[in-house]
Design an enzyme around this catalytic site. Structure first.
Site, PDB file in Angstrom:
ATOM      1  N   LYS A  63     -19.457 -36.665  -4.285  1.00  0.00           N
ATOM      2  CA  LYS A  63     -19.520 -37.291  -2.953  1.00  0.00           C
ATOM      3  C   LYS A  63     -18.185 -37.154  -2.231  1.00  0.00           C
ATOM      4  O   LYS A  63     -18.121 -36.744  -1.068  1.00  0.00           O
ATOM      5  CB  LYS A  63     -19.886 -38.775  -3.099  1.00  0.00           C
ATOM      6  CG  LYS A  63     -20.023 -39.525  -1.783  1.00  0.00           C
ATOM      7  CD  LYS A  63     -19.708 -41.007  -1.960  1.00  0.00           C
ATOM      8  CE  LYS A  63     -18.225 -41.183  -2.249  1.00  0.00           C
ATOM      9  NZ  LYS A  63     -17.748 -42.586  -2.271  1.00  0.00           N
ATOM     10  N   THR A 116     -13.365 -45.716   0.367  1.00  0.00           N
ATOM     11  CA  THR A 116     -13.292 -44.276   0.604  1.00  0.00           C
ATOM     12  C   THR A 116     -14.580 -43.851   1.284  1.00  0.00           C
ATOM     13  O   THR A 116     -15.625 -43.735   0.656  1.00  0.00           O
ATOM     14  CB  THR A 116     -13.130 -43.531  -0.737  1.00  0.00           C
ATOM     15  OG1 THR A 116     -11.927 -43.969  -1.355  1.00  0.00           O
ATOM     16  CG2 THR A 116     -13.074 -42.028  -0.514  1.00  0.00           C
ATOM     17  N   LYS A 147      -6.825 -40.022   2.325  1.00  0.00           N
ATOM     18  CA  LYS A 147      -7.437 -40.431   1.057  1.00  0.00           C
ATOM     19  C   LYS A 147      -8.344 -39.323   0.516  1.00  0.00           C
ATOM     20  O   LYS A 147      -8.300 -38.991  -0.680  1.00  0.00           O
ATOM     21  CB  LYS A 147      -8.233 -41.722   1.272  1.00  0.00           C
ATOM     22  CG  LYS A 147      -9.161 -42.119   0.141  1.00  0.00           C
ATOM     23  CD  LYS A 147      -8.417 -42.491  -1.130  1.00  0.00           C
ATOM     24  CE  LYS A 147      -9.410 -42.905  -2.226  1.00  0.00           C
ATOM     25  NZ  LYS A 147      -8.794 -43.004  -3.546  1.00  0.00           N
TER      26      LYS A 147
END
Lengths: 291, 291, 291, 291
Positions: free
Chosen positions: B238, B93, B169
């Protein structure tokens, strides 16, 4: 049991039908007469005065909003003429404050009050598959359980005074609106990067989010099909507002609720009041100037 | 196939193990040597230089964040020594911007780049049941499909350049964080009105929201069990930040994403960085001064 | 002129005193008798019934909130016994909806209604330096101007029905709360980077933001001096809520207002209800775990 | 003093002109040559290499953003050829992180770094009336004070490392953007209730909010005059983003900053990038569908 029923909108009519089918004696009242006719053809008795519905063992009510409850139940003094020992089962999504008020009005007339708001859209009500959240005194809940079993797949009893069931219902509707908002923003992000809303939502709602709420509303958002409304946007605003008020009463801030309230208002300004409440997903597209 | 694998954290190790079990020849590299040992005992070859992993047919990478990708892949010029025709499959990711950069770096060295980020926590990876979102050139996708089938239950191909899979994602992770936030606020509202988080979340996650994300995180929130972390709160921040950046790049505002970012930061200030990211639900309790 | 005055809180007493000093005949009524005594010593007549205050030429009211207006003005049918041609000048900060209702009640009794909410804290009222925003019929506004001139530095007439003045007042209070929030967040940011709130706010409020609101509230925030309250935090929440409701009525979303509402609620949960409303600045410190 | 100056945009040129007028020897460099010509006609020396500007006593820089600083100062190794003991005074609004990096780069070459970001639009710079926030070592600050006095009305020294001045500047710009947002929302509310933005903002900005920021931007919003831009909307977004990053670095959430960021992004999607940043006020109108 001898059952009175007030409020025959989409939801009310479906629920009343299931009570009839389960073999209960039903007398019904509705502000406009159309919906009642169908129930009468199934065996219900038509009432011309809402107070007559309280001269029964159990009174069900399913009215549209706080205002309708005040107009029909409180202003017309329905409870004042109730059978002694009547159980008032309120299925509607109302404010925590009004639930408290109705419970007090019931107590003042020797009536027992059960809050039993339901989760499920009209088609779920027709199938008798509602999820019912119920709060009230233990004895009343036990007595009405056969009735609730006729209209829902499960009764979830919660502790505390009746209005606690309304808090749960409002918190649940807030979660649905939050899911709609999240899908709307995420789909806009995905689409801006070249993967359309339809495909994006299919991936998510068939995997991690494979649940009724995400699949139903994800489908509507993917197809941008907001009419006819299963649940109108302006009623969505009402419920979010009631959740915010229920929070404010206990000093619980709901920042995501505030965000939803703002988006519903913007959607209303944009003329979307009568669309399905999932139409707030369109704001994310519009703000990003997506084609 | 001859497969290289870089990055053996919880996720990477589980995935690499499944590739081995499916009968592929695997050579592995990891920054620290511990995790590699176990794979070697299962038949993998241990590499001492990441670039050696690129002297294969297919290179899988599963590194922690953008920084690690720059340090290991770009700064060490791994691609510069790659086999001609290598397919680089990046499972991690990462930001949309870095995905674009890695695709360009690959192209510059005659390497094909496939973005294939995965949905699923470590136990799902072990079971080979990941959902994989993949984007890249058609031929590469076809060639690696047997490998992906060994590690996931389904590969969802999306159109566009590789980074579009990363956008999907990030949008998906944003939806998970949104679900956590919604449950946290709703549970606080319910609890303030006398129905505890455990009962409230049970009702909702067994009915309208009966899906993996709601049941897993609803359970953690109900039990207030945030350690050990399945996915750390600081990593949640994040990912939300990467979603916001992916949005900003295309002028897509994500107001719910902004709200999440603020709550994650507040949780970090409160010392929750290493807890599971579902711990942002505690903010709603704390702000409302719930006991 | 023969003037009645209802509501002698901090603001009301200061204003009534200035009317007396300007030579008007004043009869006063207040729920509790303490504050009236002082005015009587200055020449006012004490009334024992609020309705008597309406048997004058001009009736000023300065009550605390919507509830007090309903209890004193509507429930006690003050207007029903009013002098024909009475002008009711309402100085209070009330909802747009109540202003509309009061104007209708006045019209029903041959009374003229002027909304004249004021900007200024108690010390400004004492100095006769209030800024008054007034809306109503032209003739009434002209007649009462000498009275308004005795209590304020300027009367700002706005067009439209009386409630438009209340909308302006609520929008103005919303701007003050926004300024407090902005200073609170900015000072926390500055402090976290080593420049304390006091110095930071001095720089800004002596330059770009050299205005009364920023200097008064900037000073309170810099010194973290929130008691005694000039304007209580729980009243701040009330005003923000009224602004949000005034917006919702016209489909105007106020996202910054929603943010303020949430912060006020959180501050209430933290026990700050009776502090000055500038105390919401403390939330920014608390959330960031500043020492 | 022998002064180098890099960066002659609107602000830089005005500042450099004032340094010349104060009698300092000035050599200037700019990426494009146009603006320099005017300064040369006033006595400045034109440089063809930015590094030459560092072969002076004091180097002023006023570049557009972080990227320009990296391109001109770091990539071209300007500091590597600097006079020993040079003081680098950076007037620009940059990130806290870059300020830290520039200070370290300076230290590595025996150069002293002073951060001296300024408040004021171009016309204020021309008048030599800027407010300067300065941080650095005491000796350097003392030496350059005569130079700063030539360009500003006051130097506000703040403690801590140079980047603390940048944090103050970013927090200040965040406050300006917040004021714009508050005026935009409040004016929309007022207008929806019949009192136009012009009159509403006049009332507020001549009384409680009588300060430069509110009067300048209130005027632009009232007249809906967003071109030519005094400060472009896309630069406003940049500064809000830098404030958010400065906050995140220290775990300080800025919820009002997040709201601003979202509104700036929406305005960019709407094609307003080159308008004055006060144009975000138009979003409030647009969302409410005001005519």
């Amino acid at each position: 049991m001898n059952v009175g029923f007030i409020g025959l909108g989409h939801m009310g009519k479906a629920i009343a039908t299931n009570l009839l089918r389960a073999g209960h004696q039903l007398s019904v009242w509705n502000r406009s007469s159309g919906p009642a006719a169908e129930l009468v053809s199934l065996g219900a008795t038509l009432l011309t005065d809402p107070a007559a519905a309280a001269r029964t063992d159990v009174l069900f009510t399913m009215l549209a909003d706080d205002g309708a409850h005040r107009a029909v139940l409180l202003d017309q003094a329905v409870l004042g003429r109730a059978t002694r020992g009547l159980i008032h089962v309120n299925l509607a999504t109302i404010s925590v404050a009004l639930a408290r008020e109705l419970a007090a009005a019931a107590a003042a007339h020797g009536v027992r009050y059960v809050a039993a708001p339901v989760f499920g859209r009209p088609e779920v009500a027709q199938a008798g598959k509602l999820n019912i959240v119920a709060a009230g005194d233990c004895e009343s809940l036990a007595r009405i359980e056969p009735l609730l079993a006729a209209i829902g797949q499960k009764t979830w009893r919660v502790p505390g005074p009746p209005e606690s069931a309304n808090a749960v219902k409002l918190a649940g509707n807030f979660m649905i609106a939050s899911a709609i908002e999240a899908m709307g923003e995420a789909a806009a992000l995905s689409e801006a990067h070249g993967v359309g809303a339809r495909q994006f939502l299919e991936i998510l709602t068939q995997t991690l989010f494979a649940s009724p709420v995400y699949q139903v509303y994800g489908g509507l958002i993917a197809e941008r099909r907001y009419a006819p409304a299963g649940f109108k946007l302006r009623l969505g605003l009402k419920d979010v507002r009631l959740a915010l008020e229920a929070g404010e009463e206990k000093n619980v801030a709901l920042p995501l609720g505030s965000l939803l309230r703002d988006h519903f208002i913007e959607a209303l300004a944009g003329g979307q009041a009568e669309q399905d409440w999932s139409a707030i997903a369109e704001l994310s597209r519009r703000r990003a100037a997506l084609p």
